[in-house]
Design a protein around this motif. Structure first.
Motif, short mmCIF file in Angstrom:
data_model
loop_
_atom_site.label_atom_id
_atom_site.label_comp_id
_atom_site.label_asym_id
_atom_site.label_seq_id
_atom_site.Cartn_x
_atom_site.Cartn_y
_atom_site.Cartn_z
N LYS A 6 0.85 -1.18 0.00
CA LYS A 6 0.00 0.00 0.00
C LYS A 6 0.89 1.23 0.00
O LYS A 6 1.92 1.26 0.65
N PHE A 8 0.80 5.62 0.21
CA PHE A 8 0.00 6.81 0.50
C PHE A 8 0.11 7.78 -0.66
O PHE A 8 1.14 7.87 -1.32
N CYS A 14 -9.26 13.22 1.42
CA CYS A 14 -10.35 12.24 1.48
C CYS A 14 -11.67 12.93 1.14
O CYS A 14 -12.00 13.96 1.73
N THR A 22 -4.09 11.08 3.98
CA THR A 22 -4.53 9.87 4.67
C THR A 22 -4.98 8.78 3.70
O THR A 22 -5.35 7.69 4.13
N ALA A 24 -4.54 5.83 1.07
CA ALA A 24 -3.60 4.80 0.64
C ALA A 24 -4.17 4.12 -0.60
O ALA A 24 -5.39 3.98 -0.73
N GLU A 35 -8.18 3.85 0.03
CA GLU A 35 -8.84 3.84 1.33
C GLU A 35 -8.24 4.92 2.23
O GLU A 35 -7.04 5.15 2.22
N CYS A 36 -9.10 5.57 3.00
CA CYS A 36 -8.66 6.59 3.95
C CYS A 36 -8.27 5.90 5.26
O CYS A 36 -9.06 5.13 5.83
N ALA A 37 -7.06 6.19 5.73
CA ALA A 37 -6.57 5.60 6.98
C ALA A 37 -7.27 6.20 8.19
O ALA A 37 -7.29 5.60 9.26
N LYS A 38 -7.89 7.37 8.03
CA LYS A 38 -8.54 8.04 9.15
C LYS A 38 -9.99 7.58 9.34
O LYS A 38 -10.38 7.17 10.42
N HIS A 42 -13.57 4.05 1.31
CA HIS A 42 -12.79 3.42 0.25
C HIS A 42 -13.53 3.46 -1.08
O HIS A 42 -14.75 3.55 -1.13
#
Length: 67
Positions: A6, A8, A14, A22, A24, A35-38, A42
């Motif tokens: 993955k 970033f 986002c 955020t 990835a 997809e947003c890590a926060k 997705h």
């Protein structure tokens, strides 16, 4: 078993929570997944969707595919 790498997306925001840096991205079965890590938002995008120009008035110089 292969591991999915993955990455970033620098400077990306986002669309759901508006957080910067955020998102990835990775590829699953020939489909791009973001997809947003926060917040966990997705999106999935197939190769056919990638070929359609998002902004037809602009010219694409190159598309980067780091495989």
């Amino acid at each position: 078993m292969s591991t999915t790498r993955k990455r970033f997306i620098a400077g990306a925001i986002c669309p759901s929570c508006n957080a910067m840096d955020t998102l990835a991205i990775w590829r699953e079965d020939q489909v791009e997944v973001v997809e947003c890590a926060k917040c966990g938002h997705h999106q999935r995008q197939t190769s056919q969707m990638e070929e359609k120009p998002l902004r037809p008035q602009e010219q694409v110089i190159a598309i980067f595919h780091p495989d």
